[in-house]
Scaffold this active site. Structure first.
Site, PDB file in Angstrom:
ATOM      1  N   GLU A 105       0.830  -1.207   0.000  1.00  0.00           N
ATOM      2  CA  GLU A 105       0.000   0.000   0.000  1.00  0.00           C
ATOM      3  C   GLU A 105       0.866   1.261   0.000  1.00  0.00           C
ATOM      4  O   GLU A 105       1.536   1.558   0.991  1.00  0.00           O
ATOM      5  CB  GLU A 105      -0.928   0.032   1.215  1.00  0.00           C
ATOM      6  CG  GLU A 105      -1.817   1.258   1.238  1.00  0.00           C
ATOM      7  CD  GLU A 105      -2.692   1.364   2.475  1.00  0.00           C
ATOM      8  OE1 GLU A 105      -3.572   2.243   2.497  1.00  0.00           O
ATOM      9  OE2 GLU A 105      -2.485   0.581   3.425  1.00  0.00           O
TER      10      GLU A 105
ATOM     11  N   GLU B 117       3.735   9.817   5.956  1.00  0.00           N
ATOM     12  CA  GLU B 117       3.608   8.518   6.633  1.00  0.00           C
ATOM     13  C   GLU B 117       4.671   7.510   6.199  1.00  0.00           C
ATOM     14  O   GLU B 117       4.863   6.501   6.870  1.00  0.00           O
ATOM     15  CB  GLU B 117       2.200   7.955   6.418  1.00  0.00           C
ATOM     16  CG  GLU B 117       1.122   8.843   7.041  1.00  0.00           C
ATOM     17  CD  GLU B 117      -0.277   8.279   6.910  1.00  0.00           C
ATOM     18  OE1 GLU B 117      -0.434   7.051   7.056  1.00  0.00           O
ATOM     19  OE2 GLU B 117      -1.219   9.062   6.677  1.00  0.00           O
TER      20      GLU B 117
ATOM     21  N   ASP C  79      -5.068   3.601  -2.161  1.00  0.00           N
ATOM     22  CA  ASP C  79      -5.864   4.312  -1.149  1.00  0.00           C
ATOM     23  C   ASP C  79      -6.081   5.739  -1.652  1.00  0.00           C
ATOM     24  O   ASP C  79      -5.130   6.481  -1.867  1.00  0.00           O
ATOM     25  CB  ASP C  79      -5.089   4.315   0.172  1.00  0.00           C
ATOM     26  CG  ASP C  79      -5.843   4.970   1.318  1.00  0.00           C
ATOM     27  OD1 ASP C  79      -6.367   6.086   1.136  1.00  0.00           O
ATOM     28  OD2 ASP C  79      -5.898   4.371   2.411  1.00  0.00           O
ATOM     29  N   THR C  80      -7.349   6.125  -1.817  1.00  0.00           N
ATOM     30  CA  THR C  80      -7.658   7.422  -2.415  1.00  0.00           C
ATOM     31  C   THR C  80      -7.202   8.602  -1.563  1.00  0.00           C
ATOM     32  O   THR C  80      -6.884   9.667  -2.096  1.00  0.00           O
ATOM     33  CB  THR C  80      -9.165   7.550  -2.683  1.00  0.00           C
ATOM     34  OG1 THR C  80      -9.884   7.411  -1.448  1.00  0.00           O
ATOM     35  CG2 THR C  80      -9.638   6.488  -3.660  1.00  0.00           C
TER      36      THR C  80
ATOM     37  N   GLU D  91     -12.704   3.485   4.311  1.00  0.00           N
ATOM     38  CA  GLU D  91     -11.742   3.704   5.392  1.00  0.00           C
ATOM     39  C   GLU D  91     -11.829   5.161   5.830  1.00  0.00           C
ATOM     40  O   GLU D  91     -10.914   5.951   5.607  1.00  0.00           O
ATOM     41  CB  GLU D  91     -10.314   3.347   4.963  1.00  0.00           C
ATOM     42  CG  GLU D  91      -9.380   3.219   6.161  1.00  0.00           C
ATOM     43  CD  GLU D  91      -7.915   3.273   5.777  1.00  0.00           C
ATOM     44  OE1 GLU D  91      -7.108   2.673   6.501  1.00  0.00           O
ATOM     45  OE2 GLU D  91      -7.570   3.924   4.782  1.00  0.00           O
TER      46      GLU D  91
END
Length: 281
Positions: free
Chosen positions: A146, A152, A179-180, A240
Site C-alpha cells: 500500500e 507517513e 488508497d484514495t 476507510e
C-alpha cells in the site's frame, strides 16, 4: 467489486469486544470487513473465523510496520523481527479463512526520515518482502503493498513506486493496494494510477480527501470508478473513513468529520453503490 469496511470506522483496536462489528458490517450489506493486525495478542482467530462463518461475511487483513519491525532499518535483527511479524500476520490471515493481506509492509509507518531512501533501503525492503511472499505462498495468501503519503512513509508514495517494489520482490503473489486519501496527495491522476496497477490491484481504500464521507470532498470519484469499470475490477474495496476518538489518535482525526460513525457509513455506502452502478461494477 466487493464493497467492505475497515473496522477502524468504528473502533481504534480490534479485540473480542469488537466481534459484533462483523454482524454490523453484514447488516449494512457489506461484502467483507477489513480487520487490522496491529496487535496480534488481541487477535483471536478462532473467534473471528466462527463469527464470520455464522453471519456469512468475508474478511481481509492489514497492518503497518513499526520501529521494531522496520525493513529499512540498518539493524538486521530489526529486519528479521519484521519478517517474523509479517509471517505471523500471514498465519493469522489464513486462520480466519482470508486470502488478502495488505498494508504499509515495507518500512516503518511514520518513520522520522531525514533523507530520501537509498537503493540499499529499497533492496532491504524487497529482500525482506520476498521472504514473506514465499512464506505466504504456502498459505495461498496474496500480499498487497500500500503506497501512503509522504508524511507517513519515505519509501512508497505512489502506484509507480509500489510497482517498482513489486518488480524488485519478483514473487507472483505480491500485489498492490491503493488508497484514495494518499493518492489525493501524491498522484497526478487517480485514473492513470489505477490503470497503471491494473491486474495487480487487489484492494482499494475508498476515502475522501479529509477521511470524511466519500462524495463530500475533492476526490475525483468519476476518474477512479471509470478506471475500475474499464478494468472490470472484482477485488476488494473498503470504506476507510474515521470518526471515533481513540486513545492513541493515530488516525490524526482532530475534528468531527461526520455526525457519527453510522451516518458516515450509511451515506458512504449510498454514494459508493451509486458509483458502482454508474460504471457497471
Amino acid at each position: 467489486m466487493k464493497l467492505g469496511i475497515h473496522a477502524f470506522a468504528w473502533c481504534s483496536k480490534w479485540t473480542n469486544e469488537t466481534l459484533h462489528l462483523i454482524d454490523r458490517a453484514k447488516k449494512l450489506e457489506m461484502d467483507f470487513i477489513e480487520i487490522p493486525l496491529l496487535d496480534l495478542d488481541t487477535f483471536d482467530s478462532s473467534a473471528i473465523k466462527n463469527r464470520l462463518m455464522q453471519v456469512g461475511l468475508e474478511a481481509c487483513t492489514s497492518t503497518v510496520l513499526s520501529a521494531d519491525t522496520d525493513f529499512t532499518s540498518d539493524d538486521p535483527a530489526i529486519r528479521q523481527n519484521g519478517i517474523e511479524y509479517l509471517k505471523a500476520c500471514i498465519r493469522a490471515t489464513s486462520e480466519i479463512g482470508a486470502t488478502n493481506f495488505t498494508g504499509v509492509i515495507y518500512s516503518q509507518h511514520v518513520k522520522n526520515a531525514t533523507a530520501r531512501p537509498t537503493e540499499k533501503e529499497w533492496k532491504q525492503a524487497a529482500d525482506c518482502l520476498r521472504e514473506v511472499a514465499k512464506y505466504a505462498q504456502e498459505y495461498g495468501i496474496l500480499v498487497g503493498i500500500e503506497p501512503v503519503n509522504r508524511y507517513e512513509t519515505y519509501l512508497v508514495n505512489t502506484a509507480e513506486q509500489a510497482m517498482k517494489l513489486k518488480e524488485m520482490v519478483g514473487e507472483p503473489n505480491i500485489k498492490i493496494h491503493l488508497d484514495t486519501y494518499h493518492m489525493n496527495i501524491e498522484e497526478k491522476s487517480f485514473y492513470e494510477a489505477t490503470k497503471l496497477v491494473g491486474d495487480d490491484l487487489i484492494h482499494y481504500h475508498l476515502c475522501e480527501n479529509d477521511r470524511g464521507i466519500p462524495g463530500t470532498g475533492v476526490v475525483n470519484w468519476d476518474d477512479i470508478f471509470r478506471a475500475l469499470g474499464e478494468m472490470n475490477y472484482q477485488g476488494y474495496a473498503a470504506l476507510e473513513s474515521f470518526v471515533d476518538i481513540s486513545d492513541s489518535m493515530n488516525t490524526w482525526v482532530w475534528r468531527k468529520l461526520a455526525p457519527d460513525g453510522d451516518t458516515l457509513v450509511r451515506e458512504a455506502i449510498t454514494f459508493i453503490r451509486g458509483m458502482q452502478t454508474k460504471y457497471g461494477l
